[in-house]
Design a protein around this motif. Structure first.
Motif, mmCIF file in Angstrom:
data_model
loop_
_atom_site.group_PDB
_atom_site.id
_atom_site.type_symbol
_atom_site.label_atom_id
_atom_site.label_comp_id
_atom_site.label_asym_id
_atom_site.label_seq_id
_atom_site.Cartn_x
_atom_site.Cartn_y
_atom_site.Cartn_z
ATOM 1 N N UNK A 5 0.855 -1.196 0.000
ATOM 2 C CA UNK A 5 0.000 0.000 0.000
ATOM 3 C C UNK A 5 0.885 1.238 0.000
ATOM 4 N N UNK A 6 0.730 2.050 -1.051
ATOM 5 C CA UNK A 6 1.530 3.258 -1.183
ATOM 6 C C UNK A 6 0.962 4.359 -0.308
ATOM 7 N N UNK A 7 1.825 5.063 0.316
ATOM 8 C CA UNK A 7 1.393 6.171 1.173
ATOM 9 C C UNK A 7 0.935 7.352 0.317
ATOM 10 N N UNK A 8 0.072 8.168 0.868
ATOM 11 C CA UNK A 8 -0.424 9.353 0.161
ATOM 12 C C UNK A 8 0.685 10.389 0.030
ATOM 13 N N UNK A 9 0.719 11.062 -1.124
ATOM 14 C CA UNK A 9 1.742 12.089 -1.329
ATOM 15 C C UNK A 9 1.559 13.257 -0.375
ATOM 16 N N UNK A 10 0.359 13.442 0.113
ATOM 17 C CA UNK A 10 0.112 14.550 1.044
ATOM 18 C C UNK A 10 0.932 14.391 2.315
ATOM 19 N N UNK A 11 1.160 13.153 2.695
ATOM 20 C CA UNK A 11 1.964 12.927 3.895
ATOM 21 C C UNK A 11 3.383 13.428 3.703
ATOM 22 N N UNK A 12 3.921 13.252 2.489
ATOM 23 C CA UNK A 12 5.266 13.755 2.222
ATOM 24 C C UNK A 12 5.287 15.280 2.228
ATOM 25 N N UNK A 13 4.183 15.902 1.730
ATOM 26 C CA UNK A 13 4.093 17.363 1.740
ATOM 27 C C UNK A 13 4.148 17.897 3.165
ATOM 28 N N UNK A 14 3.471 17.197 4.042
ATOM 29 C CA UNK A 14 3.504 17.625 5.450
ATOM 30 C C UNK A 14 4.904 17.539 6.008
ATOM 31 N N UNK A 15 5.649 16.487 5.634
ATOM 32 C CA UNK A 15 7.020 16.364 6.126
ATOM 33 C C UNK A 15 7.886 17.482 5.593
ATOM 34 N N UNK A 16 7.708 17.780 4.297
ATOM 35 C CA UNK A 16 8.507 18.867 3.712
ATOM 36 C C UNK A 16 8.180 20.176 4.368
ATOM 37 N N UNK A 17 6.881 20.404 4.653
ATOM 38 C CA UNK A 17 6.515 21.669 5.310
ATOM 39 C C UNK A 17 7.098 21.759 6.692
ATOM 40 N N UNK A 18 7.091 20.665 7.425
ATOM 41 C CA UNK A 18 7.619 20.678 8.792
ATOM 42 C C UNK A 18 9.113 20.955 8.798
ATOM 43 N N UNK A 19 9.832 20.379 7.828
ATOM 44 C CA UNK A 19 11.283 20.587 7.752
ATOM 45 C C UNK A 19 11.612 22.013 7.416
ATOM 46 N N UNK A 20 10.801 22.568 6.489
ATOM 47 C CA UNK A 20 11.066 23.963 6.096
ATOM 48 C C UNK A 20 10.844 24.919 7.248
ATOM 49 N N UNK A 21 9.818 24.695 8.049
ATOM 50 C CA UNK A 21 9.545 25.570 9.194
ATOM 51 C C UNK A 21 10.660 25.447 10.220
ATOM 52 N N UNK A 22 11.188 24.199 10.373
ATOM 53 C CA UNK A 22 12.275 24.026 11.330
ATOM 54 C C UNK A 22 13.521 24.760 10.886
ATOM 55 N N UNK A 23 13.795 24.763 9.565
ATOM 56 C CA UNK A 23 14.987 25.458 9.074
ATOM 57 C C UNK A 23 14.852 26.971 9.244
ATOM 58 N N UNK A 24 13.618 27.453 9.024
ATOM 59 C CA UNK A 24 13.415 28.903 9.172
ATOM 60 C C UNK A 24 13.619 29.345 10.596
ATOM 61 N N UNK A 25 13.193 28.480 11.526
ATOM 62 C CA UNK A 25 13.375 28.825 12.926
ATOM 63 C C UNK A 25 14.867 28.852 13.265
#
Length: 504
Positions: free
Chosen positions: A484-504
């Motif tokens: 079962x392939x995971x939804x691409x939206x889950x990867x988007x959430x990971x990318x968003x979380x990483x970007x916010x961490x880098x900005x901080x």
């Protein structure tokens, strides 16, 4: 009593009682009559002293022949057997007859006791605990042991402590060699848990057989180094003098008789594999050691401590893998995986196996082969090493020099003979190669052999398609894996979380 002779014992009793009793009373106590007592009083010699030497009651069958003919023969050839003298006398004097043999043998034995040569004396020894351990080899061919139906040509390496009788036996597939001695001796010492002060062997003439002087010197050094490693003093008995190694030569016979009895009780001398036979021998030796357990435990206290590690019990040689897909060592050709062609391999040569290394990496273990007694080269072949190449050139099977050794079981060899009878050579070779490939790829060598035997019983050519279907994987046993392939939206959430961490 009337009709019975007075013995020396009766007369001594009479003389003893006569010191205190009257003649009649002493005679009664000694169990003879007063008249006999009067005769004893007149002649106090013992009855045995009154007997006259017995004379010959019949003519001497040898007459003057013994002194005239037999004695000169015994003096000229001291080692001459009595039976040989008897046969020679019959040849010279046919009228003597066979009944004179025992008379002649007794006469020769008596003559040699007076005039014969001095014989070697065996000096019995007092053994001290912890001082002496002995090693020797003994042949086991007389027992007819087989492994999976094939005769097992082997010897036993036998180790024994002279004081306590501790024993260890190791099945040796080859002859007497340093490798067999080193492996068996070290197994014995580590099983015992200690080291005696002295280690005695025979002259090791079988191990030195067919070696040049340089190889003999090297073998001597290696044996001495092995004894130094364990802190033992190496000694040897004189060649051909078995009783100097008597503390183990005699137990050889006892151990072999125990093995023979155990085989009879077992009801069969056939074993499933070599490991089963070795366990059988180990169990017999363990039972013999159990009888001497107290004495063995007392001697262990007098043994030296074992070193931190074992010494090498193998020979190491370097071999070159040829384009034939193998290498030759000690007049035996071994196959190895074809990817090793052109490589130089380091081989550790044990008594029953070869361990193959590339550099420091251990690749595989091969069973050790032996050259034929007539000097012909032996072969140790694994069809799995060459089957991939043989499928591309199946006609090579027809004249292959090690073809008979290529077949893993007798059923495969018999099948190829049947195929050659019923099919053209090209088809026979192709079908046989495909059968070997099927056994290798599907891992069904034993099961396929049973199918081939069923075909051989009715002289039928094997059906390759049927056998492939028979040994194909069972679809019911193949697991169904659902991914079962995971939804691409889950990867988007990971990318968003990483970007916010880098900005901080």
């Amino acid at each position: 009593m009337p009709g019975r002779h007075v013995t020396d014992h009766q007369m001594r009793l009479y003389m003893k009682f006569r010191q205190t009793d009257s003649l009649a009373v002493a005679a009664a106590k000694a169990s003879f009559s007063p008249s006999t007592a009067y005769r004893i009083e007149a002649d106090p010699r013992l009855p045995s002293q009154k007997k006259e030497p017995r004379g010959r009651r019949r003519p001497d069958p040898l007459g003057g022949l013994f002194e005239a003919e037999v004695v000169p023969m015994l003096k000229a050839a001291p080692g001459l057997r009595p039976v040989a003298v008897f046969e020679e006398m019959l040849r010279r004097h046919p009228d003597l007859g066979a009944g004179v043999r025992r008379t002649l043998e007794r006469r020769i034995r008596a003559w040699r006791a007076v005039h014969g040569e001095e014989q070697e004396v065996v000096f019995r020894q007092t053994h001290e605990p912890g001082r002496l351990g002995l090693s020797d080899f003994t042949d086991m061919g007389e027992f007819g042991v087989t492994v999976a139906g094939a005769p097992l040509e082997h010897r036993l390496y036998h180790f024994r402590l002279a004081y306590s009788g501790f024993e260890h036996a190791h099945v040796v597939l080859g002859g007497e060699s340093f490798v067999a001695l080193a492996e068996g001796l070290q197994n014995a010492l580590w099983s015992l848990g200690g080291v005696p002060a002295e280690h005695r062997t025979d002259s090791l003439s079988a191990a030195f057989c067919n070696l040049d002087q340089e190889a003999k010197d090297d073998l001597t050094r290696r044996y001495e180094d092995l004894c130094v490693h364990y802190g033992m003093t190496p000694t040897r008995n004189n060649p051909g003098v078995a009783h100097e190694n008597g503390a183990i030569e005699g137990p050889h016979g006892h151990l072999k008789r125990a093995i023979a009895d155990a085989l009879l009780l077992r009801g069969s001398a056939d074993f499933d594999d070599l490991a089963a036979y070795r366990r059988f021998v180990d169990e017999i030796v363990a039972r013999r050691n159990a009888r001497n357990a107290k004495r063995i435990d007392s001697e262990r206290a007098a043994l030296k401590a074992l070193p931190e590690r074992r010494s090498s019990d193998y020979e190491e040689v370097v071999v070159h893998v040829t384009s034939s897909g193998g290498f030759t060592l000690r007049k035996v050709f071994y196959t190895v995986p074809s990817r090793l062609i052109g490589h130089r391999l380091r081989v550790r040569l044990y008594d029953d196996r070869l361990e193959v290394f590339v550099g420091g990496t251990r690749l595989t273990t091969l069973p050790r082969g032996r050259a034929h007694p007539d000097g012909k080269y032996g072969q140790v072949i694994d069809y799995r090493h060459v089957i991939h190449s043989l499928r591309r050139k199946p006609m090579a099977l027809l004249g292959l020099v090690y073809r008979d050794r290529l077949f893993p079981r007798d059923a495969y060899r018999r099948t190829f003979d049947l195929l050659r009878e019923k099919l053209p050579d090209k088809k026979a070779c192709r079908l046989m190669v495909e059968l070997l490939a099927l056994a290798h790829e599907r891992g069904c060598e034993a099961e396929l052999a049973e199918e081939l035997i069923a075909d051989l019983d009715v002289a039928r050519v094997p059906d390759l398609d049927r056998l492939r279907a028979r040994f194909a994987p069972d679809p019911a046993c193949v697991p169904q894996v659902i991914v079962q392939l995971a939804s691409l939206a889950a990867y988007e959430c990971l990318v968003g979380t990483t970007a916010m961490g880098d900005a901080a």
